[in-house]
Design an enzyme around this catalytic site. Structure first.
Site, PDB file in Angstrom:
ATOM      1  N   THR A  93      -0.261  -0.526   6.276  1.00  0.00           N
ATOM      2  CA  THR A  93       0.079  -1.284   5.079  1.00  0.00           C
ATOM      3  C   THR A  93       0.374  -2.724   5.461  1.00  0.00           C
ATOM      4  O   THR A  93       0.772  -2.999   6.596  1.00  0.00           O
ATOM      5  CB  THR A  93       1.296  -0.685   4.356  1.00  0.00           C
ATOM      6  OG1 THR A  93       1.616  -1.477   3.214  1.00  0.00           O
ATOM      7  CG2 THR A  93       2.516  -0.603   5.261  1.00  0.00           C
ATOM      8  N   GLY A  94       0.161  -3.629   4.533  1.00  0.00           N
ATOM      9  CA  GLY A  94       0.402  -5.044   4.811  1.00  0.00           C
ATOM     10  C   GLY A  94      -0.811  -5.874   4.451  1.00  0.00           C
ATOM     11  O   GLY A  94      -1.560  -5.532   3.530  1.00  0.00           O
ATOM     12  N   ILE A  95      -1.035  -6.958   5.152  1.00  0.00           N
ATOM     13  CA  ILE A  95      -2.176  -7.822   4.879  1.00  0.00           C
ATOM     14  C   ILE A  95      -3.435  -7.148   5.420  1.00  0.00           C
ATOM     15  O   ILE A  95      -3.598  -6.984   6.630  1.00  0.00           O
ATOM     16  CB  ILE A  95      -1.999  -9.203   5.530  1.00  0.00           C
ATOM     17  CG1 ILE A  95      -0.712  -9.871   5.018  1.00  0.00           C
ATOM     18  CG2 ILE A  95      -3.216 -10.080   5.241  1.00  0.00           C
ATOM     19  CD1 ILE A  95      -0.692 -10.098   3.521  1.00  0.00           C
ATOM     20  N   GLY A  96      -4.325  -6.762   4.508  1.00  0.00           N
ATOM     21  CA  GLY A  96      -5.497  -5.975   4.883  1.00  0.00           C
ATOM     22  C   GLY A  96      -6.384  -6.651   5.903  1.00  0.00           C
ATOM     23  O   GLY A  96      -6.899  -6.007   6.822  1.00  0.00           O
ATOM     24  N   ARG A 103     -13.462  -8.316  -3.075  1.00  0.00           N
ATOM     25  CA  ARG A 103     -12.755  -8.195  -1.804  1.00  0.00           C
ATOM     26  C   ARG A 103     -12.472  -6.722  -1.505  1.00  0.00           C
ATOM     27  O   ARG A 103     -12.130  -5.938  -2.377  1.00  0.00           O
ATOM     28  CB  ARG A 103     -11.455  -8.986  -1.869  1.00  0.00           C
ATOM     29  CG  ARG A 103     -10.596  -8.918  -0.600  1.00  0.00           C
ATOM     30  CD  ARG A 103      -9.422  -7.982  -0.763  1.00  0.00           C
ATOM     31  NE  ARG A 103      -8.562  -7.985   0.426  1.00  0.00           N
ATOM     32  CZ  ARG A 103      -7.504  -7.210   0.571  1.00  0.00           C
ATOM     33  NH1 ARG A 103      -7.169  -6.354  -0.384  1.00  0.00           N
ATOM     34  NH2 ARG A 103      -6.786  -7.246   1.681  1.00  0.00           N
ATOM     35  N   VAL A 104     -12.646  -6.326  -0.251  1.00  0.00           N
ATOM     36  CA  VAL A 104     -12.470  -4.931   0.155  1.00  0.00           C
ATOM     37  C   VAL A 104     -11.206  -4.789   0.989  1.00  0.00           C
ATOM     38  O   VAL A 104     -10.988  -5.538   1.943  1.00  0.00           O
ATOM     39  CB  VAL A 104     -13.697  -4.429   0.950  1.00  0.00           C
ATOM     40  CG1 VAL A 104     -13.453  -3.018   1.474  1.00  0.00           C
ATOM     41  CG2 VAL A 104     -14.940  -4.464   0.064  1.00  0.00           C
ATOM     42  N   SER A 105     -10.396  -3.825   0.636  1.00  0.00           N
ATOM     43  CA  SER A 105      -9.148  -3.552   1.337  1.00  0.00           C
ATOM     44  C   SER A 105      -9.392  -2.769   2.624  1.00  0.00           C
ATOM     45  O   SER A 105     -10.386  -2.059   2.764  1.00  0.00           O
ATOM     46  CB  SER A 105      -8.220  -2.752   0.419  1.00  0.00           C
ATOM     47  OG  SER A 105      -7.184  -2.131   1.142  1.00  0.00           O
ATOM     48  N   ASP A 106      -8.435  -2.864   3.544  1.00  0.00           N
ATOM     49  CA  ASP A 106      -8.488  -2.042   4.758  1.00  0.00           C
ATOM     50  C   ASP A 106      -8.240  -0.570   4.464  1.00  0.00           C
ATOM     51  O   ASP A 106      -8.583   0.300   5.269  1.00  0.00           O
ATOM     52  CB  ASP A 106      -7.420  -2.515   5.739  1.00  0.00           C
ATOM     53  CG  ASP A 106      -6.018  -2.201   5.225  1.00  0.00           C
ATOM     54  OD1 ASP A 106      -5.413  -1.223   5.690  1.00  0.00           O
ATOM     55  OD2 ASP A 106      -5.534  -2.921   4.332  1.00  0.00           O
ATOM     56  N   THR A 159       0.860  -1.167   0.000  1.00  0.00           N
ATOM     57  CA  THR A 159       0.000   0.000   0.000  1.00  0.00           C
ATOM     58  C   THR A 159       0.901   1.223   0.000  1.00  0.00           C
ATOM     59  O   THR A 159       2.072   1.123   0.329  1.00  0.00           O
ATOM     60  CB  THR A 159      -0.852  -0.003   1.281  1.00  0.00           C
ATOM     61  OG1 THR A 159      -1.414  -1.293   1.451  1.00  0.00           O
ATOM     62  CG2 THR A 159      -1.966   1.014   1.236  1.00  0.00           C
TER      63      THR A 159
END
Length: 320
Positions: free
Chosen positions: A232-235, A211-214, A183
């Protein structure tokens, strides 16, 4: 006549270009460092010239979205059906106002849509709403696809979207000059003491459609008058920890930025999360944390530029 300088604070800035990818060798770190430092220099100059925190954040996000090294805007990863869907959010800490777009396509800078929505009654739009807004604003259609991302998707498809394959092309071909997937984010403190945070992403790549990101949630991007955070990283890990809001709330409750990062990332490490975050407080404290291998972040203290590209592996938090 009294000087206006007594009401001014020293601007501060921190940005990131993702977390999680291994930068193998000095060449990798140096190439990413050049990209990040260039953005820091340009955006910090705007803050010194009187730009608001929100203006600085939007400009910084635009610059990072335009750099194909990073997974946002140009250079975004493809989803499982071969399409690019991006998400972005902006939060004005002074007004405590959040806006964002989810799974938007055919736009060069998703952060621009988030900026427009700051003054809208409806401040978070999904794919269809984002497409309609794009037409309403008469922004030119833009294809953010790069040849590298296309080849990466083709190779992944040949492997039947085996998750172990994800990122093979990006790591193999661009590890010396790429940040890999992740991100981008910018957090700024302006000379009036106002905070803002912005985050933008192309997603995690090869994900299920819809799929929705954080990044377009307060879990991944949050700011108040006290503190501002971009993750940033795994949402999914970020959402499960509600990371950005959690850190901001701890600062608001009277904890230092360092202790807020430390407690939050110790909890994350215990839960085996994989992510990073950057942040600022209204007092000018700059902070970061990670559980991933690397955090691609750079900052400006007002006196110098620094970065987090060579932190040790494993969980790390820090402030300046």
């Amino acid at each position: 006549m009294p000087s206006m300088s007594v009401d001014r604070v020293q601007p501060k800035l921190i940005i990131h270009g993702g977390a999680g990818s291994s930068l193998k060798g000095k060449g990798g770190a140096e190439a990413v460092r050049r990209s990040l430092h260039k953005v820091v220099e340009e955006v910090y100059a705007l803050l010194l010239a009187g730009a608001t925190a929100t203006e600085a954040v939007v400009t910084g996000c635009q610059l990072l979205e335009d750099d194909p090294r990073f997974n946002a805007g140009t250079g975004s990863v493809l989803q499982s059906d071969g399409q690019i869907r991006m998400s972005a959010a902006l939060m004005d800490g002074a007004r405590q106002r959040f806006s964002g777009v989810i799974n938007t396509s055919r736009v060069k800078n998703p952060i621009e849509l988030a900026l427009f929505l700051q003054t809208s009654d409806d401040r978070v739009l999904s794919d269809m709403g984002s497409a309609e807004l794009l037409r309403e604003l008469q922004l030119p259609l833009y294809d953010p696809l790069t040849e590298l991302r296309l080849q990466e998707w083709i190779q992944e498809r040949e492997g039947n979207f085996n998750r172990a394959m994800a990122g093979v092309v990006a790591e193999k071909e661009l590890i010396s000059e790429s940040a890999g997937r992740g991100t981008i984010g910018v957090v700024a403190l302006d000379h009036h003491g106002r905070l803002a945070a912005g985050t933008s992403t192309g997603g995690k790549g090869f994900e299920r459609i819809g799929r929705v990101s954080d990044s377009a949630m307060p879990a991944g991007n949050y700011a108040t008058s006290e503190a501002a955070i971009s993750c940033t990283g795994i949402g999914e890990d970020i959402i499960d920890e509600c990371l950005a809001a959690k850190i901001v709330i701890r600062v608001t409750d009277g904890h230092s930025l360092y202790s807020s990062f430390e407690k939050s990332f110790k909890e994350a490490e215990k839960n085996r999360r994989d992510f990073g975050a950057i942040g600022l407080t209204a007092t000018g404290e700059i902070g970061w944390g990670k559980t991933s291998e690397v955090l691609l972040a750079a900052y400006h203290t007002g006196d110098r530029i620094g970065d987090t590209l060579e932190l040790p592996d494993g969980m790390e938090v820090g402030t300046v």
